[in-house]
Scaffold this motif. Structure first.
Motif, PDB file in Angstrom:
ATOM      1  N   GLU A 143       0.858  -1.182   0.000  1.00  0.00           N
ATOM      2  CA  GLU A 143       0.000   0.000   0.000  1.00  0.00           C
ATOM      3  C   GLU A 143       0.893   1.231   0.000  1.00  0.00           C
ATOM      4  OE1 GLU A 143      -2.323  -0.618   3.653  1.00  0.00           O
ATOM      5  OE2 GLU A 143      -0.666  -1.899   4.283  1.00  0.00           O
ATOM      6  N   TRP A 144       0.871   1.993  -1.099  1.00  0.00           N
ATOM      7  CA  TRP A 144       1.763   3.141  -1.204  1.00  0.00           C
ATOM      8  C   TRP A 144       1.334   4.067  -2.334  1.00  0.00           C
ATOM      9  CZ3 TRP A 144       7.047   0.489  -2.805  1.00  0.00           C
ATOM     10  CH2 TRP A 144       6.888  -0.184  -4.017  1.00  0.00           C
ATOM     11  N   LEU A 145       2.036   5.188  -2.445  1.00  0.00           N
ATOM     12  CA  LEU A 145       1.802   6.161  -3.497  1.00  0.00           C
ATOM     13  C   LEU A 145       2.656   5.810  -4.715  1.00  0.00           C
ATOM     14  CD1 LEU A 145       1.873   9.306  -1.220  1.00  0.00           C
ATOM     15  CD2 LEU A 145      -0.140   8.477  -2.449  1.00  0.00           C
ATOM     16  N   VAL A 146       2.040   5.891  -5.889  1.00  0.00           N
ATOM     17  CA  VAL A 146       2.738   5.641  -7.151  1.00  0.00           C
ATOM     18  C   VAL A 146       2.387   6.766  -8.119  1.00  0.00           C
ATOM     19  CG1 VAL A 146       2.715   3.138  -6.835  1.00  0.00           C
ATOM     20  CG2 VAL A 146       0.847   4.234  -8.092  1.00  0.00           C
ATOM     21  N   ARG A 147       3.155   6.879  -9.201  1.00  0.00           N
ATOM     22  CA  ARG A 147       2.855   7.883 -10.219  1.00  0.00           C
ATOM     23  C   ARG A 147       1.573   7.508 -10.940  1.00  0.00           C
ATOM     24  NH1 ARG A 147       4.873  12.556  -9.700  1.00  0.00           N
ATOM     25  NH2 ARG A 147       6.753  11.441  -9.034  1.00  0.00           N
ATOM     26  N   ALA A 148       0.732   8.488 -11.230  1.00  0.00           N
ATOM     27  CA  ALA A 148      -0.535   8.231 -11.922  1.00  0.00           C
ATOM     28  C   ALA A 148      -0.269   7.789 -13.356  1.00  0.00           C
ATOM     29  CB  ALA A 148      -1.392   9.493 -11.912  1.00  0.00           C
ATOM     30  N   PRO A 149      -1.097   6.891 -13.874  1.00  0.00           N
ATOM     31  CA  PRO A 149      -0.928   6.466 -15.271  1.00  0.00           C
ATOM     32  C   PRO A 149      -0.972   7.685 -16.197  1.00  0.00           C
ATOM     33  CG  PRO A 149      -2.503   5.051 -14.147  1.00  0.00           C
ATOM     34  CD  PRO A 149      -2.211   6.185 -13.215  1.00  0.00           C
ATOM     35  N   GLY A 150      -0.002   7.779 -17.066  1.00  0.00           N
ATOM     36  CA  GLY A 150       0.042   8.880 -18.021  1.00  0.00           C
ATOM     37  C   GLY A 150       0.715  10.143 -17.501  1.00  0.00           C
ATOM     38  N   ALA A 151       0.945  10.236 -16.180  1.00  0.00           N
ATOM     39  CA  ALA A 151       1.606  11.415 -15.620  1.00  0.00           C
ATOM     40  C   ALA A 151       3.109  11.319 -15.858  1.00  0.00           C
ATOM     41  CB  ALA A 151       1.327  11.537 -14.127  1.00  0.00           C
ATOM     42  N   GLU A 152       3.720  12.453 -16.161  1.00  0.00           N
ATOM     43  CA  GLU A 152       5.151  12.469 -16.419  1.00  0.00           C
ATOM     44  C   GLU A 152       5.914  12.427 -15.104  1.00  0.00           C
ATOM     45  OE1 GLU A 152       8.491  15.225 -18.732  1.00  0.00           O
ATOM     46  OE2 GLU A 152       6.337  15.599 -18.992  1.00  0.00           O
ATOM     47  N   GLY A 153       6.772  11.450 -14.964  1.00  0.00           N
ATOM     48  CA  GLY A 153       7.564  11.328 -13.758  1.00  0.00           C
ATOM     49  C   GLY A 153       8.750  12.276 -13.762  1.00  0.00           C
ATOM     50  N   PRO A 154       9.451  12.376 -12.653  1.00  0.00           N
ATOM     51  CA  PRO A 154      10.593  13.284 -12.557  1.00  0.00           C
ATOM     52  C   PRO A 154      11.809  12.736 -13.300  1.00  0.00           C
ATOM     53  CG  PRO A 154      10.423  11.986 -10.568  1.00  0.00           C
ATOM     54  CD  PRO A 154       9.228  11.635 -11.402  1.00  0.00           C
ATOM     55  N   GLU A 155      12.698  13.630 -13.703  1.00  0.00           N
ATOM     56  CA  GLU A 155      13.985  13.222 -14.257  1.00  0.00           C
ATOM     57  C   GLU A 155      14.966  13.106 -13.094  1.00  0.00           C
ATOM     58  OE1 GLU A 155      15.466  15.554 -17.431  1.00  0.00           O
ATOM     59  OE2 GLU A 155      13.672  15.336 -18.671  1.00  0.00           O
ATOM     60  N   LEU A 156      15.350  11.902 -12.799  1.00  0.00           N
ATOM     61  CA  LEU A 156      16.236  11.636 -11.664  1.00  0.00           C
ATOM     62  C   LEU A 156      17.602  11.246 -12.207  1.00  0.00           C
ATOM     63  CD1 LEU A 156      13.777   9.509  -9.488  1.00  0.00           C
ATOM     64  CD2 LEU A 156      14.224  11.965  -9.321  1.00  0.00           C
ATOM     65  N   ARG A 157      18.545  12.192 -12.124  1.00  0.00           N
ATOM     66  CA  ARG A 157      19.878  11.935 -12.661  1.00  0.00           C
ATOM     67  C   ARG A 157      20.971  12.102 -11.618  1.00  0.00           C
ATOM     68  NH1 ARG A 157      18.929  15.508 -18.165  1.00  0.00           N
ATOM     69  NH2 ARG A 157      17.527  14.041 -19.217  1.00  0.00           N
ATOM     70  N   THR A 158      20.808  13.081 -10.727  1.00  0.00           N
ATOM     71  CA  THR A 158      21.843  13.362  -9.738  1.00  0.00           C
ATOM     72  C   THR A 158      21.226  13.503  -8.350  1.00  0.00           C
ATOM     73  OG1 THR A 158      21.716  15.780  -9.840  1.00  0.00           O
ATOM     74  CG2 THR A 158      23.056  14.679 -11.516  1.00  0.00           C
ATOM     75  N   LEU A 159      22.086  13.680  -7.362  1.00  0.00           N
ATOM     76  CA  LEU A 159      21.627  13.886  -5.993  1.00  0.00           C
ATOM     77  C   LEU A 159      20.684  15.079  -5.883  1.00  0.00           C
ATOM     78  CD1 LEU A 159      24.975  13.338  -4.050  1.00  0.00           C
ATOM     79  CD2 LEU A 159      23.003  11.798  -4.125  1.00  0.00           C
ATOM     80  N   ALA A 160      20.924  16.113  -6.682  1.00  0.00           N
ATOM     81  CA  ALA A 160      20.111  17.330  -6.607  1.00  0.00           C
ATOM     82  C   ALA A 160      18.659  17.079  -6.978  1.00  0.00           C
ATOM     83  CB  ALA A 160      20.701  18.411  -7.512  1.00  0.00           C
ATOM     84  N   ASP A 161      18.393  16.004  -7.691  1.00  0.00           N
ATOM     85  CA  ASP A 161      17.016  15.692  -8.100  1.00  0.00           C
ATOM     86  C   ASP A 161      16.230  14.971  -7.020  1.00  0.00           C
ATOM     87  OD1 ASP A 161      17.519  16.736 -10.692  1.00  0.00           O
ATOM     88  OD2 ASP A 161      18.444  14.835 -11.282  1.00  0.00           O
TER      89      ASP A 161
END
Length: 199
Positions: free
Chosen positions: A120-138
């Motif tokens: 049971e948890w939060l997930v990204r909504a279908p079709g929603a654009e997720g974050p760009e995770l590349r570095t610690l700053a993200d």
């Protein structure tokens, strides 16, 4: 959502608004300022949040408690979507509900064939654009979900949470200069709360 007047609300059915307060209560230990802003957006008091959490815990721990899957349907209504899902060799159903506080997220419950809730948890909504995770700053508070961080910084190692509805991940992520660091990320209800960075 129309904010409710601040102050103690009369006791009544446990509502989706109350459930959002339960989510926030678990996150308040890590990010009190973000929770305070969210609470004001909802137009409720600290007492309301505490009371909602108290009522939720009473429902969960009651000797007459209904099964978790039935409890979620009772509180949140019929799921916005249901989908069959296979995890390893096991089949289950994913139920999702909207969460007004986070319009691009959904609250997801994985239900096994016997009606037992597996997750049971939060997930990204279908079709929603997720974050760009590349570095610690993200990796800021509330920036991503467990599965998004695990995919972005694979291979990630799951860690035992410090309390129910908390998860941890250990992985390597680069800083802005590209220098890799060992990271421990802590999540509440599947949403990133904080990171601890080693060398």
């Amino acid at each position: 959502m129309v904010p409710m007047p601040s102050g103690k609300r009369p006791a009544g059915p446990f509502t989706p608004l109350d459930f959002q307060l339960v989510l926030l209560r678990r996150m308040a230990d890590h990010n009190p300022d973000l929770v305070e802003d969210a609470r004001r957006t909802l137009g409720v008091s600290i007492a309301d949040m505490r009371e909602a959490n108290k009522r939720w815990q009473a429902m969960v721990r009651s000797s007459r408690a209904r099964p978790a899957a039935a409890r979620y349907r009772s509180v949140l209504g019929e799921p916005e979507s249901t989908a069959a899902r296979r995890i390893g060799d096991l089949d289950c159903e994913a139920w999702q509900w909207p969460v007004p506080l986070w319009s691009d997220l959904r609250f997801e419950v994985l239900v096994g064939p016997n009606g037992q809730v597996w997750n049971e948890w939060l997930v990204r909504a279908p079709g929603a654009e997720g974050p760009e995770l590349r570095t610690l700053a993200d990796l800021g508070p509330w920036s991503c979900t467990v599965d998004e961080a695990a995919r972005a910084f694979a291979p990630a190692r799951p860690l035992e949470g410090t309390a129910p509805t908390r998860w941890g991940l250990a992985f390597t992520a680069p800083d802005a200069r590209g220098v890799p660091h060992e990271v421990v990320a802590e999540f509440a209800w599947g949403l990133l709360q904080r990171t601890r960075v080693g060398e």
